[in-house]
Design a protein around this motif. Structure first.
Motif, short mmCIF file in Angstrom:
data_model
loop_
_atom_site.label_atom_id
_atom_site.label_comp_id
_atom_site.label_asym_id
_atom_site.label_seq_id
_atom_site.Cartn_x
_atom_site.Cartn_y
_atom_site.Cartn_z
N UNK A 169 -0.87 11.70 -13.36
CA UNK A 169 -2.16 11.49 -13.10
C UNK A 169 -2.48 9.91 -13.68
N UNK A 170 -1.55 9.01 -13.10
CA UNK A 170 -1.80 7.48 -13.55
C UNK A 170 -3.22 6.78 -13.71
N UNK B 71 0.92 -1.20 0.18
CA UNK B 71 0.04 -0.11 -0.10
C UNK B 71 0.69 1.23 -0.08
N UNK B 72 1.74 1.28 0.63
CA UNK B 72 2.75 2.23 0.78
C UNK B 72 3.59 2.53 -0.35
N UNK B 73 3.76 1.47 -1.15
CA UNK B 73 4.66 1.53 -2.49
C UNK B 73 3.46 2.14 -3.48
N UNK B 74 2.54 1.52 -3.29
CA UNK B 74 1.43 2.26 -4.44
C UNK B 74 0.95 3.85 -4.18
N UNK B 75 1.01 3.97 -2.94
CA UNK B 75 0.79 5.46 -2.51
C UNK B 75 1.96 6.41 -2.88
N UNK B 76 3.16 6.00 -2.73
CA UNK B 76 4.19 6.76 -3.16
C UNK B 76 4.46 6.84 -4.56
N UNK B 77 3.91 5.72 -5.38
CA UNK B 77 4.09 5.63 -6.78
C UNK B 77 3.18 6.91 -7.31
N UNK B 78 1.99 6.84 -6.94
CA UNK B 78 0.94 7.55 -7.16
C UNK B 78 1.18 9.28 -7.03
N UNK B 79 1.73 9.32 -5.68
CA UNK B 79 2.02 10.84 -5.18
C UNK B 79 3.46 11.35 -5.53
N UNK B 80 4.18 10.64 -6.15
CA UNK B 80 5.42 11.09 -6.81
C UNK B 80 5.55 11.09 -8.26
N UNK B 81 4.56 11.12 -8.94
CA UNK B 81 4.41 11.62 -10.34
C UNK B 81 3.32 12.53 -10.64
N UNK B 82 3.44 13.27 -11.76
CA UNK B 82 2.44 14.20 -12.12
C UNK B 82 1.74 13.84 -13.30
#
Lengths: 134, 134
Positions: free
Chosen positions: B24-25, B11-22
DNA sequence: AATATAAATAGTAATTGTTACTGATTTGAT
DNA sequence: ATCAAATCAGTAACAATTACTATTTATATT
């Protein structure tokens, strides 16, 4: 005004159904609405014709709301209100579609892009849904 | 700041991936991005956690663009630009999110509804797509 | 530490909205 | 009336997403 458009009977009926409601229907809704009157109508025909209308500039998509694409035959740009509970879509008068002059240019610079249009959508609860809230 | 949230590693990795790109994946993009680093990750887990983030108020949907739902971990309301050709989504500074005071009230009256939020989206062609236009 | 309880996950199957395909029907022009 | 092109019904295919189930992992309790 321009009622003779050389549409097939079914195409005409689909356009008529789409353009004479303000609920911004889905393909399924148009199909359900017409299938009593046109028993031999196919859902695929509704989908295909809605695409045709989009290509012809006679209809546009409001987007996918709750899993279904919703359509509008009113081509004048105007905002919409969408109820987050029942997914009803309502028109907002086009007078509220105004984005301040200068914004297009600024956004184009910010995004390094050419802006062709914009859309404004309001979200909330419609009257009947707010009356039955917890 | 609030990095210890008792998230599972995935869950942490998914959130990290989502929040560290712009960008809008989509769920698929997050999954592709992570699966080398987390070989045992399942696409269903990505979908489920994106839903969890929405419920927790840590992410929101930008809508279904070209058939795929797109997500954003930036919760401050701001407009987006969407390229009609490549479906790239870019942030527009929140300063351009302004709807004139009085509009909410007027729209509530027009629609007989309670407005909770609004969204502004700009459409057009991004630089690289306009360079390759016909 | 051992065990019980709850939460999260992988992998797969099921679902759903939409699109593609095929052969039949309808339409419009001659 | 004839014929080519457009449209259609019906079905199959498709893609994104969700649901399900058995297994694993984390958390709490003793």
């Amino acid at each position: 005004m321009h009622s003779k458009r050389n549409f097939s009977a079914k195409r005409e009926a689909i356009y008529e159904t789409l353009s004479s409601t303000n609920i911004h229907p889905s393909a399924e809704w148009v199909y359900e609405k017409l299938k009593t009157e046109l028993p031999g109508l196919s859902l695929g025909t509704v989908y295909r014709n809605l695409s045709v209308f989009k290509e012809m500039g006679l209809a546009k998509s409001i987007g996918v709301i709750n899993g279904q694409e919703r359509f509008d035959a009113v081509m004048t740009p105007h905002p919409h209100f969408i109820c987050r509970k029942c997914y009803r879509i309502m028109d907002v008068p086009k007078g509220y579609n105004i984005i301040e002059r200068s914004v297009y240019g600024n956004v184009e610079r910010e995004c390094d892009a050419t802006i062709e249009m914009h859309s404004i959508t309001f979200y909330g609860l419609c009257r009947s849904c707010s009356e039955e809230e917890p």
